[in-house]
Design an enzyme around this catalytic site. Structure first.
Site, PDB file in Angstrom:
ATOM      1  N   VAL A  97       5.394  30.158  49.472  1.00  0.00           N
ATOM      2  CA  VAL A  97       5.948  28.965  48.847  1.00  0.00           C
ATOM      3  C   VAL A  97       7.305  28.682  49.404  1.00  0.00           C
ATOM      4  O   VAL A  97       8.386  29.601  49.609  1.00  0.00           O
ATOM      5  CB  VAL A  97       5.984  29.156  47.344  1.00  0.00           C
ATOM      6  CG1 VAL A  97       6.816  27.893  46.690  1.00  0.00           C
ATOM      7  CG2 VAL A  97       4.633  29.409  46.997  1.00  0.00           C
ATOM      8  N   PHE A  98       7.733  27.567  49.920  1.00  0.00           N
ATOM      9  CA  PHE A  98       8.678  27.381  50.456  1.00  0.00           C
ATOM     10  C   PHE A  98       9.748  26.482  49.379  1.00  0.00           C
ATOM     11  O   PHE A  98       9.224  25.559  48.560  1.00  0.00           O
ATOM     12  CB  PHE A  98       8.893  26.311  51.639  1.00  0.00           C
ATOM     13  CG  PHE A  98      10.137  25.947  52.220  1.00  0.00           C
ATOM     14  CD1 PHE A  98      10.800  26.758  52.808  1.00  0.00           C
ATOM     15  CD2 PHE A  98      10.605  24.482  52.246  1.00  0.00           C
ATOM     16  CE1 PHE A  98      12.213  26.450  53.238  1.00  0.00           C
ATOM     17  CE2 PHE A  98      11.536  24.164  52.991  1.00  0.00           C
ATOM     18  CZ  PHE A  98      12.554  25.154  53.550  1.00  0.00           C
ATOM     19  N   TYR A 150      13.354  24.390  48.626  1.00  0.00           N
ATOM     20  CA  TYR A 150      14.322  23.699  49.363  1.00  0.00           C
ATOM     21  C   TYR A 150      15.294  23.064  48.272  1.00  0.00           C
ATOM     22  O   TYR A 150      16.346  22.621  48.623  1.00  0.00           O
ATOM     23  CB  TYR A 150      13.869  22.650  50.346  1.00  0.00           C
ATOM     24  CG  TYR A 150      12.999  21.713  49.391  1.00  0.00           C
ATOM     25  CD1 TYR A 150      13.603  20.414  49.061  1.00  0.00           C
ATOM     26  CD2 TYR A 150      11.562  21.779  49.107  1.00  0.00           C
ATOM     27  CE1 TYR A 150      12.792  19.410  48.317  1.00  0.00           C
ATOM     28  CE2 TYR A 150      10.827  20.920  48.676  1.00  0.00           C
ATOM     29  CZ  TYR A 150      11.438  19.958  48.258  1.00  0.00           C
ATOM     30  OH  TYR A 150      10.611  18.791  47.499  1.00  0.00           O
ATOM     31  N   SER A 180      16.168  24.029  43.682  1.00  0.00           N
ATOM     32  CA  SER A 180      16.320  25.021  42.829  1.00  0.00           C
ATOM     33  C   SER A 180      15.724  26.367  43.178  1.00  0.00           C
ATOM     34  O   SER A 180      15.943  27.647  42.635  1.00  0.00           O
ATOM     35  CB  SER A 180      16.462  24.626  41.272  1.00  0.00           C
ATOM     36  OG  SER A 180      14.959  24.454  41.011  1.00  0.00           O
ATOM     37  N   GLU A 216       7.024  22.176  38.826  1.00  0.00           N
ATOM     38  CA  GLU A 216       7.120  20.991  39.691  1.00  0.00           C
ATOM     39  C   GLU A 216       6.291  19.798  39.567  1.00  0.00           C
ATOM     40  O   GLU A 216       5.685  19.101  40.296  1.00  0.00           O
ATOM     41  CB  GLU A 216       6.699  21.553  41.136  1.00  0.00           C
ATOM     42  CG  GLU A 216       7.482  22.741  41.650  1.00  0.00           C
ATOM     43  CD  GLU A 216       8.933  22.577  41.717  1.00  0.00           C
ATOM     44  OE1 GLU A 216       9.447  21.621  42.139  1.00  0.00           O
ATOM     45  OE2 GLU A 216       9.874  23.621  41.397  1.00  0.00           O
TER      46      GLU A 216
END
Length: 191
Positions: free
Chosen positions: A5-6, A8, A10, A86
């Site tokens: 998982v990326f 970018y 928090s 998310e």
């Protein structure tokens, strides 16, 4: 099973799930922008905050952190957590993660990343571009269950600095917020 998982935003400084490896790197063809409205973490439905999403930008790079999750159980737990955290991001895309700017070969392929698209039918919280000063004013005022929106911005700036990453959009926005906060403080000192 292995999942990458990326992060970018928090996720760089607060993964929130168990992982086996953390790898700093960048993805190609995207840039980080404060165009996503946050009504559940850094703002409210009455006054949304602004958080980052990714925008297609063929010549750009976006630095962040990738997390490796091993095993079906840990993967399920991480995915369940991320789907809630998310939930205002309407797309999952799979990208290549690079750690060496001189290498054409990615360090990891098939890394999942959550993106808030500019499609306002699918993503009702998309706020889109605005002048930096307008975004800064919104960020100064916004606060939600996860805290003040300005703290999110400053934590992101600090996390990127720790990675040795220069992100002009984040830097310019953080500087604009600092300037506005100075003006507010100066004004309150007068009265």
């Amino acid at each position: 099973m292995v999942m990458w998982v990326f992060g970018y935003g928090s996720l760089i400084w607060n993964a929130g799930f168990q992982y086996d490896q953390k790898l700093a790197g960048f993805i190609k063809g995207y840039r980080r922008v404060f165009y996503q409205g946050s009504t559940d973490h850094r703002g409210t439905p009455a006054f949304p905050g602004r958080t980052v999403t990714l925008e297609l930008a063929p010549d750009d790079l976006c630095w962040g952190v990738a997390y490796k999750v091993n095993g079906q159980e840990d993967e399920n737990i991480a995915l369940s957590y991320l789907e809630v955290r998310e939930k205002q991001y309407d797309q999952k895309v799979y990208v290549d993660l690079f750690t060496d700017s001189s290498s054409p070969t990615p360090a990891v392929s098939g890394v999942m990343v959550y993106v808030a698209s500019p499609d306002t039918k699918a993503n009702t919280n998309y706020l889109g571009p605005a002048p930096i000063e307008d975004i800064a004013k919104q960020i100064i005022k916004a606060e939600g269950p996860s805290g003040r929106n300005r703290d999110y911005l400053f934590q992101l700036e600090e996390a990127l600095n720790r990675l040795g990453c220069f992100d002009m959009h984040v830097r310019d926005l953080a500087n604009a917020v600092r300037e506005l906060l100075k003006d507010i403080k100066a004004e309150s000192d007068i009265y």
